[in-house]
Write a protein that holds these residues in place. Structure first.
Motif, PDB file in Angstrom:
ATOM      1  N   ILE A   1       0.889  -1.162   0.000  1.00  0.00           N
ATOM      2  CA  ILE A   1       0.000   0.000   0.000  1.00  0.00           C
ATOM      3  C   ILE A   1       0.925   1.209   0.000  1.00  0.00           C
ATOM      4  O   ILE A   1       1.354   1.686   1.042  1.00  0.00           O
ATOM      5  N   ALA A   2       1.294   1.627  -1.195  1.00  0.00           N
ATOM      6  CA  ALA A   2       2.305   2.680  -1.318  1.00  0.00           C
ATOM      7  C   ALA A   2       1.698   4.040  -1.017  1.00  0.00           C
ATOM      8  O   ALA A   2       0.570   4.336  -1.418  1.00  0.00           O
ATOM      9  N   ARG A   3       2.464   4.836  -0.300  1.00  0.00           N
ATOM     10  CA  ARG A   3       2.028   6.216  -0.069  1.00  0.00           C
ATOM     11  C   ARG A   3       2.131   6.954  -1.398  1.00  0.00           C
ATOM     12  O   ARG A   3       3.149   6.866  -2.090  1.00  0.00           O
TER      13      ARG A   3
ATOM     14  N   LEU B   1       2.889   9.614  -4.220  1.00  0.00           N
ATOM     15  CA  LEU B   1       3.999  10.578  -4.279  1.00  0.00           C
ATOM     16  C   LEU B   1       3.506  11.986  -3.961  1.00  0.00           C
ATOM     17  O   LEU B   1       4.210  12.764  -3.343  1.00  0.00           O
TER      18      LEU B   1
ATOM     19  N   PRO C   1       0.166  13.270  -2.221  1.00  0.00           N
ATOM     20  CA  PRO C   1      -1.170  13.011  -1.657  1.00  0.00           C
ATOM     21  C   PRO C   1      -2.177  14.109  -1.978  1.00  0.00           C
ATOM     22  O   PRO C   1      -3.388  13.855  -1.974  1.00  0.00           O
TER      23      PRO C   1
ATOM     24  N   TYR D   1      -4.867  13.394  -4.421  1.00  0.00           N
ATOM     25  CA  TYR D   1      -5.857  12.361  -4.117  1.00  0.00           C
ATOM     26  C   TYR D   1      -7.196  12.975  -3.706  1.00  0.00           C
ATOM     27  O   TYR D   1      -7.233  13.931  -2.939  1.00  0.00           O
ATOM     28  N   SER D   2      -8.280  12.387  -4.218  1.00  0.00           N
ATOM     29  CA  SER D   2      -9.614  12.796  -3.768  1.00  0.00           C
ATOM     30  C   SER D   2      -9.815  12.260  -2.350  1.00  0.00           C
ATOM     31  O   SER D   2      -9.059  11.397  -1.879  1.00  0.00           O
TER      32      SER D   2
ATOM     33  N   TRP E   1      -8.069   8.933  -0.740  1.00  0.00           N
ATOM     34  CA  TRP E   1      -7.274   9.048   0.486  1.00  0.00           C
ATOM     35  C   TRP E   1      -7.847   8.130   1.574  1.00  0.00           C
ATOM     36  O   TRP E   1      -7.108   7.499   2.322  1.00  0.00           O
TER      37      TRP E   1
ATOM     38  N   PHE F   1      -6.653   4.707   0.834  1.00  0.00           N
ATOM     39  CA  PHE F   1      -5.252   4.547   1.228  1.00  0.00           C
ATOM     40  C   PHE F   1      -5.121   4.391   2.754  1.00  0.00           C
ATOM     41  O   PHE F   1      -4.382   3.543   3.243  1.00  0.00           O
ATOM     42  N   LEU F   2      -5.864   5.204   3.491  1.00  0.00           N
ATOM     43  CA  LEU F   2      -5.719   5.207   4.946  1.00  0.00           C
ATOM     44  C   LEU F   2      -6.315   3.970   5.605  1.00  0.00           C
ATOM     45  O   LEU F   2      -5.710   3.383   6.499  1.00  0.00           O
ATOM     46  N   TYR F   3      -7.506   3.619   5.179  1.00  0.00           N
ATOM     47  CA  TYR F   3      -8.283   2.693   6.006  1.00  0.00           C
ATOM     48  C   TYR F   3      -8.718   1.387   5.348  1.00  0.00           C
ATOM     49  O   TYR F   3      -9.043   0.438   6.047  1.00  0.00           O
TER      50      TYR F   3
ATOM     51  N   ALA G   1      11.688  -5.470   1.017  1.00  0.00           N
ATOM     52  CA  ALA G   1      10.892  -4.296   0.672  1.00  0.00           C
ATOM     53  C   ALA G   1      11.379  -3.761  -0.668  1.00  0.00           C
ATOM     54  O   ALA G   1      12.583  -3.757  -0.949  1.00  0.00           O
TER      55      ALA G   1
END
Ligand SMILES: [Zn+2]
Lengths: 954, 90
Positions: free
Chosen positions: B26-28, B30, B32, B35-36, B40, B43-45, B85
């Motif tokens: 789950i890449a952060r 580049l 944020p 992101y809508s 987001w 991505f977070l949850y 990784a």
């Protein structure tokens, strides 16, 4: 008096007597006896009272499956162990055992009235009772049930024993040392690998211990194992659980079998064994039969009677009737007959039984009733006789006897197999589940694998009876007092899955985990539901296999060794000064330094006044510290923290705020730039490891392009905070090579130089609002520098202060403590720290979340100050806040108090709180309802002292 | 207790040396800010929580300190593989 000692036989040592007491009465047995065999030999049939109905109960089994005969063994203060199974308690001189769950005595139990009222204790009794009015539950039912229920009493004093623990590794671990286990161990040992063979009993041998024909072989095999260097044999050791990848935990009982005089060293030892291959040779447990009166003392498993006779030389009665649905019952009856036990009759539900068995029985002058079933047992505290009937429904016929043996077939012991997530398959021949598939390097051998010839038989445990099921008093789970009719009732009330039936009836939920009851319960449910057993499911076995002392699980990890206690290098000094400590994370910190008869309030008030008026010295060594080094260090911190770091010049400090990606504050701390590529970061005391882990995570997995190194330096630096108007004068004579003048060394800067002749990183920072320094020196010099500063401080009226004063002083200034004033749902803006967020930064951890709709929505809880109307009222931290104190309960709570103290400086109380829409409520009066009164307080800015910050300059 | 093969130390070590790190890959983003809110939130949850093969992160905290990825069966707890990784999803 029914049972008695046979003239010969058994593995007991008849030349060595053992004296013990049971319920305070003097008894005796022989070396090699169990508590159960010794008592049976003396005619004791009554061993306990049942859990719910307080029915008299005797011995059912001869091993760990025993559900009834639970005893408490008293080895002195703190050494009282309840719920031990009498057949598993080895006899020793001076053993003091008492029966349980009776009031006042085992023989005359007044609570046995439950037995009469048993119609009121049906399946789901507890669940149903909970439905009644709550008041009645608390005042009436609970106290009564607490008196009635319960298996023994918990110890009330500290356990003085100690417990050992070890790790072991082997190529092959064999669990169970019966014939199959011993054979597996010998075979594995011959291959040269390390072998550990463990067994729960006093000596290895398992079923062979009850079969004199195997004793010569057993002695030879034991000697062979003992002689092999690569084999470790552990008797009195129970494998309590199988965990991932053949990690087996076993508890070895070291002293409980010895008299107090002989017992030395650790009581138990916990073995954590990692094995290449695990071989389970755990045998099988005989199943009782379900018929009216099957719990009268004297009704027991046929295999148990055989073990008592052949291993212990004890006849369990003078005239026995065997109720079998299985060949093994006939075999055991014949073995008992051979050992001199009088078998009056064998009753078998089957009409067809192998002629070799029936002929042998007739030759032994044993009456055979084929096609018959026992329909009831007469006798209260001991068996007086049985009624049998053709097919269970024919005309009743009385048989005199003083013991009834049940042979209901066998259940493979698959507990550890199931712990390892091995699957099971239904085996019709056994009428039980046997091991099927596993992903572990694990196999079963012998009876627990279903690989044992016990002849033929029926698989159902419920005997046909003249009474309908709902009138029957036939027990399934003896320990939890579950009857066949309870299972019928559960099905009638709509329960279908065995998992639900189990919980509703509590069948199999006692300390024996249903070792003798699960299969019978399953088959009865199957019969009532008219569905095959395999469709009803099977409950899951979980560790421990048998009840296990907490002491062994804890091992050495108790008291001072429960968890590491971290102490600073100044801790001893504080102890000598009489500091009162508090624990913060794993650190022990001085909370305050009382003088004379001061209590905490008085000491803290004095310490606060001294810091504000002169100078205070504080051990801040527990602060988390991380050295951040590398060409990209500033870029890295810029991405991690909300604040801008690239613009920070070497020699300057900055307050850093750290968020999670969710946008909430997770840590803070002041950090210094020592050089373009080097930062000295500080974190909260409790957050250091978490912050370092988070930073490593980003560095290793998201931003591996950055050239940065992180090193934990928390333990490397001792930190001495010197705070107060006279702070500069205290350190001035000790510092070399640093210009301390306000112009050369302004607030929020750092200098490297010397103090007391050792290197220092000297910070000019303040968590008190006063002129302040934090002296960082290498930890090994911390105590020396502290004492030098202390000595110098004495010239200026310095006081040492602790964490409580630190908290008050920072609260007067409205500085937050992460984790106290924040709770993981607080954003920088909520905390009033919006100024610490670099608005021009394109990105940092958590930035995107700060524009999420719920984060920018109005009405969020914001940090405010509270001043109580009564200046002496100190609010309770955590207290809830309401806007209208007169609203009905439950009130609408709009926030809570996060920090609250009496401020000696201000002569009144102060508090901080998180309040919904707090900053729009300035001047508003809010209310804090407490049990005895409601306290009102005015909302103010969270800044109570020196708002302009002039005191920072001394 | 699980035995976990650290792809950096190249050794199977007991679970107590490791700390679990949630779902892997789950890449952060580049940037944020592009992101809508829905992206987001995802991505977070939002996590896959499968029954069976699960790609997850572990850190050899009390060893080399490195983060790595693993494929573990959530039913049997058996590790199919572990890898460094930055390597592609297996
Ligand atoms: Zn590693």
């Amino acid at each position: 008096m029914s049972g008695f000692r046979l003239a010969d036989g058994g593995r007991i040592d008849r030349r060595t007597k053992r004296n013990f007491t049971f319920d305070g009465k003097a008894r005796w047995g022989y070396a090699g006896d169990s508590l159960a065999s010794a008592l049976l030999a003396q005619g004791q049939m009554l061993f306990g009272r049942s859990f719910k109905y307080h029915r008299p109960r005797g011995i059912l089994g001869a091993g760990v499956e025993e559900p009834n005969a639970l005893v408490t063994v008293d080895r002195g203060p703190g050494r009282v162990t309840p719920n031990l199974r009498a057949p598993s308690v080895a006899l020793h001189d001076g053993l003091k055992a008492t029966s349980q769950n009776r009031f006042p005595t085992l023989k005359t139990d007044l609570i046995a009235v439950n037995n009469v009222l048993s119609a009121f204790f049906p399946a789901g009794f507890y669940n149903k009772t909970f439905m009644w009015p709550r008041a009645a539950w608390e005042k009436v039912y609970e106290p009564i049930i607490r008196r009635l229920a319960g298996l023994g009493d918990s110890p009330t004093t500290r356990d003085p024993d100690h417990y050992d623990a070890t790790y072991a590794h082997c190529e092959t671990l064999v669990v169970g040392a019966g014939p199959a286990g011993i054979a597996a161990a010998l075979e594995a040992a011959a291959n040269g690998g390390r072998v550990i063979l463990i067994d729960e009993q006093e000596e290895i041998g398992g079923g062979a211990l009850s079969d004199p024909a195997q004793w010569a072989w057993l002695a030879e095999a034991s000697a062979k194992l003992a002689a092999m260097d690569n084999v470790t044999v552990l008797p009195r050791t129970t494998a309590i659980g199988h965990y991932h990848q053949n990690f087996v935990v076993a508890a070895e009982r070291l002293t409980d079998h010895l008299s107090l005089a002989e017992a030395e060293g650790a009581r138990e030892k916990l073995w954590r064994i990692r094995a290449g291959e695990v071989v389970l040779a755990m045998g099988a447990i005989e199943r009782p039969l379900v018929f009216e009166g099957n719990d009268v003392p004297g009704v027991m498993l046929a295999s148990a009677a055989k073990t008592f006779a052949l291993r212990y030389g004890v006849a369990v009665g003078r005239k026995l009737v065997v109720m079998a649905v299985h060949d093994s019952g006939w075999r055991d009856a014949l073995a008992l007959h051979k050992a001199g036990v009088n078998i009056a009759a064998i009753v078998d539900l089957r009409r067809d039984v192998a002629s070799e068995l029936t002929e042998a029985a007739r030759n032994a002058r044993i009456a055979c009733y084929q096609g018959y079933a026992v329909t009831s047992v007469s006798g209260g505290q001991a068996v007086k006789g049985v009624t049998i009937a053709l097919a269970g429904i024919g005309k009743g016929q009385q048989l005199d006897c003083d013991a009834v043996l049940m042979a209901g077939g066998w259940t493979p012991t698959v507990h550890l197999w199931s712990h390892a997530k091995g699957t099971l398959r239904w085996e019709e021949r056994w009428g039980a589940y046997v091991p099927d598939k596993t992903h572990e390097n694990l196999r079963c051998v012998g009876a627990c694998a279903g690989d044992w010839d016990f002849g033929k038989g029926l698989s159902g445990g419920l005997l046909p009876a003249p009474k309908p099921l709902h009138e029957s008093k036939a027990f399934v789970d003896f320990q939890n007092d579950v009857k066949a009719r309870d299972i019928g009732l559960a099905v009638q009330e709509g329960f279908r899955s065995i998992e639900h039936i189990k919980r509703y009836t509590t069948n199999g939920m006692a300390t024996d985990q249903g070792k003798t009851s699960n299969l019978n319960g399953l088959q009865i449910a199957s019969g009532v539901l008219h569905r095959p057993v395999t469709e009803i499911g099977l409950t899951t076995f979980r560790p421990p296999y048998t009840p296990q002392s907490f002491g062994a699980i804890l091992g050495h990890h108790k008291e001072a060794l429960f968890q590491p206690l971290r102490k600073t290098v100044i801790d001893d000094w504080a102890a000598a000064q009489g500091a009162v400590y508090e624990n913060v994370a794993q650190w022990r910190r001085a909370r305050y330094f009382p003088q004379g008869s001061e209590d905490m309030d008085a000491a803290v008030a004095r310490e606060c006044r001294t810091v504000r008026s002169a100078v205070g010295v504080f051990d801040a060594s527990t602060l988390g510290k991380i050295e951040v080094v590398g060409p990209d260090a500033a870029e890295f911190l810029n991405r991690m923290y909300t604040n801008p770091w690239k613009s920070l010049e070497p020699g300057r400090c900055r307050y850093g705020l750290l968020l999670g990606e969710h946008g909430f504050i997770i840590d803070d701390g002041v950090s210094a730039r020592l050089a373009p590529d080097r930062f000295h970061l500080t974190t909260t005391t409790g957050g250091a490891a978490r912050v370092l882990n988070l930073m490593e995570d980003y560095l290793q997995t998201e931003w591996s392009d950055l050239d940065v190194w992180l090193t934990s330096t928390t333990e490397q630096w001792a930190v001495i905070a010197v705070q107060g108007p006279k702070a500069r004068r205290v350190i001035e004579p000790l510092v070399e090579g640093i210009d301390l003048s306000p112009e050369a060394f302004p607030h929020m800067s750092v200098r490297e130089g010397m103090i007391c002749g050792v290197d220092t990183r000297l910070f000019r920072v303040s968590f008190t609002g006063e002129l302040g320094f934090e002296v960082n020196v290498p930890a090994q010099h911390g105590r020396m520098v502290w004492e030098a500063i202390w000595a110098e401080g004495q010239k200026h009226g310095a006081a040492a202060y602790g964490t409580e004063t630190m908290h008050v002083l920072r609260a007067e200034k409205g500085f937050i403590i992460v984790g106290q004033d924040t709770d993981g749902t607080v954003t920088p803006d909520d905390a009033g720290l919006g100024w610490a967020v670099g608005k021009k930064k394109p990105d940092f951890v958590g930035k995107r979340s700060l524009s999420r709709p719920d984060i920018v929505a109005p009405g969020r809880k914001q940090l405010v100050g509270l001043l109580t109307d009564d200046p002496q009222a100190v609010l309770e931290e955590g207290a809830q806040i309401v806007a209208d104190p007169n609203q009905p309960v439950p009130m609408t709570m709009i926030g809570h108090v996060t920090s609250s103290y009496h401020s000696a400086t201000l002569g009144r109380s102060i508090a901080m709180a998180l309040v919904a829409g707090g900053r729009d409520r300035m001047g508003e009066t809010l209310h804090i309802p407490m049990p005895d009164k409601t306290i009102s307080a005015k909302v103010v800015a969270p800044m109570f002292y020196d708002a302009e910050g002039s005191r920072l300059n001394g | 207790m699980l035995l976990i093969h650290c792809p950096y130390c190249e050794e199977a070590r007991p679970e107590v040396e490791f700390v679990y790190g949630g779902e892997a890959h789950i890449a952060r983003p580049l940037d944020p800010s592009t992101y809508s809110d829905e992206q987001w939130e995802e991505f977070l949850y939002i996590r896959s929580n499968p029954r069976g093969r699960h790609h997850e992160r572990w850190r050899h905290t009390h060893g080399c300190g490195r983060f790595f990825n693993a494929v573990r069966d959530t039913v049997t707890d058996v590790f199919e593989t572990t890898y460094k990784a930055g390597e592609a999803r297996k």
